[in-house]
Scaffold this motif. Sequence first.
Motif, PDB file in Angstrom:
ATOM      1  N   GLY A  48       8.753 -22.046  12.552  1.00 16.14           N
ATOM      2  CA  GLY A  48       8.709 -20.653  12.135  1.00 16.14           C
ATOM      3  C   GLY A  48       7.415 -19.822  13.196  1.00 16.14           C
ATOM      4  O   GLY A  48       7.390 -18.571  13.008  1.00 16.14           O
ATOM      5  N   HIS A  83       2.609 -14.918   9.827  1.00 15.06           N
ATOM      6  CA  HIS A  83       3.622 -14.093   9.325  1.00 15.06           C
ATOM      7  C   HIS A  83       3.125 -12.845   8.590  1.00 15.06           C
ATOM      8  O   HIS A  83       3.548 -12.005   8.592  1.00 15.06           O
ATOM      9  N   ARG A  97      10.288  -7.364  10.871  1.00 10.42           N
ATOM     10  CA  ARG A  97      11.617  -6.785   9.978  1.00 10.42           C
ATOM     11  C   ARG A  97      11.016  -7.063   8.462  1.00 10.42           C
ATOM     12  O   ARG A  97      11.622  -6.346   7.649  1.00 10.42           O
ATOM     13  N   MET A  98      10.098  -7.916   8.201  1.00 13.59           N
ATOM     14  CA  MET A  98       9.655  -7.808   6.665  1.00 13.59           C
ATOM     15  C   MET A  98       9.048  -6.634   6.309  1.00 13.59           C
ATOM     16  O   MET A  98       9.304  -5.969   5.324  1.00 13.59           O
ATOM     17  N   MET A 125      14.607 -15.125   3.818  1.00 20.03           N
ATOM     18  CA  MET A 125      13.935 -13.935   4.019  1.00 20.03           C
ATOM     19  C   MET A 125      14.626 -12.952   3.409  1.00 20.03           C
ATOM     20  O   MET A 125      15.858 -12.815   3.129  1.00 20.03           O
ATOM     21  N   ASP A 147       9.422 -14.398   2.444  1.00 18.02           N
ATOM     22  CA  ASP A 147       9.325 -14.875   4.028  1.00 18.02           C
ATOM     23  C   ASP A 147       8.871 -16.032   4.120  1.00 18.02           C
ATOM     24  O   ASP A 147       7.874 -16.669   4.163  1.00 18.02           O
ATOM     25  N   ALA A 202       9.591 -11.723  12.348  1.00 17.88           N
ATOM     26  CA  ALA A 202       9.680 -11.857  10.765  1.00 17.88           C
ATOM     27  C   ALA A 202       8.560 -10.760  10.403  1.00 17.88           C
ATOM     28  O   ALA A 202       9.075  -9.919   9.361  1.00 17.88           O
ATOM     29  N   ALA A 237       9.088 -17.143  15.154  1.00 14.89           N
ATOM     30  CA  ALA A 237       9.526 -16.085  14.589  1.00 14.89           C
ATOM     31  C   ALA A 237       8.341 -15.091  14.053  1.00 14.89           C
ATOM     32  O   ALA A 237       8.795 -14.134  13.274  1.00 14.89           O
ATOM     33  N   LEU A 259      18.587  -9.431   8.977  1.00 19.57           N
ATOM     34  CA  LEU A 259      17.821 -10.396   7.861  1.00 19.57           C
ATOM     35  C   LEU A 259      18.901 -11.131   6.877  1.00 19.57           C
ATOM     36  O   LEU A 259      18.693 -11.752   6.295  1.00 19.57           O
ATOM     37  N   TRP A 292      10.026 -21.764   6.461  1.00 14.56           N
ATOM     38  CA  TRP A 292       9.897 -21.601   7.957  1.00 14.56           C
ATOM     39  C   TRP A 292       9.783 -23.009   8.543  1.00 14.56           C
ATOM     40  O   TRP A 292       9.635 -23.121   9.649  1.00 14.56           O
TER      41      TRP A 292
END
Length: 404
Positions: free
Chosen positions: A356, A31, A366-367, A338, A349, A363, A359, A380, A352
């Motif tokens: 996770g 992530h 989008r983060m 998130m 974030d 993730a 994702a 989110l 998870w």
Amino acid sequence: LRSRHVPYGDIPKTPDLKRAYDVVIIGGGGHGLAAAYYLSNVHGITNVAVLEKGYLAGGNTARNTTTIRSNYMTPESVAFYKEGVELYETMSQDLGFNIMFSQRGQLTLAHSEATLRSFHLRAEMGKYMGTKIEVVNVQTVRELCPDLNLDIGGQHEVLGGLWHADGATARHDAVAWGYAKHAAARGVEIHQRTEVLGFEKSGDRVTEIRTNRGTISAGQVLQAVGGLNGQVAEMAGIKLAIRCFPLQAMVTQPLKPFLNTLVSSANLHTYLVQSSRGEIVIGGGSDPYQLASTRSTLDQKEHLAEGALHLFPFLHKVKLLRQWAGITDMTPDYSPIMGASPLTNYWLDCGWGTWGFKATPVAGKRMAETIATGRVPDILKPFDMRRFDNFALLNEMGATAASH
Ligand code: FAD
């Protein structure tokens, strides 16, 4: 983004820490590295440090069983995980790095009428959201997985299944390394053996990050520390609805290919997938007690073996090669946390748990967007940490459990 070739080679050695960065990412798992990739390669933010207390992607990213899917229950989750599956579908080309993506479909078995009813709900939601999902009868289960034992009888009789043709696996290390390589090529610093030990704050901002290699400052901070999310958030004065449970898995010796799908059974708390090396990866539910430990247990080995032998009795003489555990950061509704935190420059974030890996790309994407724009994107918003105060839970327990 497509087809930009970055040559193979080592991730650069850990450099000295600078005094300040625009963005500091805590956690060099999938992530954190995916966020670093999107920040640097898409948003042009390159004054970024990833701080990893151990070695690159040695946390849950290294320990997971790589199930990728979007067959969840709520529309919010399906939309989010669907974007994740789509990013996986093109990831090898996007990164110029073979992540060994294998979209072979996931078959979840129903052993009761109640499970079949819940499968119908998930299938209808999934179809409405545009994913490939349907409830199938026993004959189709047999065709999809010819070696499955369908004569179990009793409480484990197979009544049908949930077939999710989008279901897939990928090589976990390759995903993390692919992102790391491209982020590093744009100037992101990856600091291994660099542990965050605490924070200094001024008002509602984090001003300093204390590490075992010195103190640094950051404009924005992203926390993505897997099983330790509850503890690290607490250092920043944030209380998250997270508890740690161990999750175990194991693999057999390599066998000739026989398992063409991912197979899982919530009743037996067991799922199996054959890796590209031929090993049968076997996983199940979390351990039933809270613990921050990565030791595996005989109990769980016996339990997973029992489930696997119900489904594939001919595996009874196959040897186990390895067994391991990860610490998972579980939320009460089995959905992640998130977005924003009570601190204006500290982003989460987290949560998870056991689900996770799938994702990782969405993730990260989008983060990174959240940090670059200062706005949490709509996709989110349902995962905000305040949902536990507002009772706006996203209950995915039934759709997660032993399917991961
Ligand atoms: P991690 O990969 O854990 O990375 C976090 C990093 O933060 C770690 O490397 C850690 O060392 C570092 N860190 C922690 N504290 C600090 C600190 N203070 N300072 C600096 N660094 C720190 N998910 C699926 O989708 N499908 C599956 O099939 C699946 N199977 C699983 C099976 C098992 C046995 C386990 C354990 C998990 C499974 N998961 C699965 C869950 C999945 O592995 C995780 O949700 C996912 O890997 C989380 O990625 P991450 O990058 O957030 O965390």
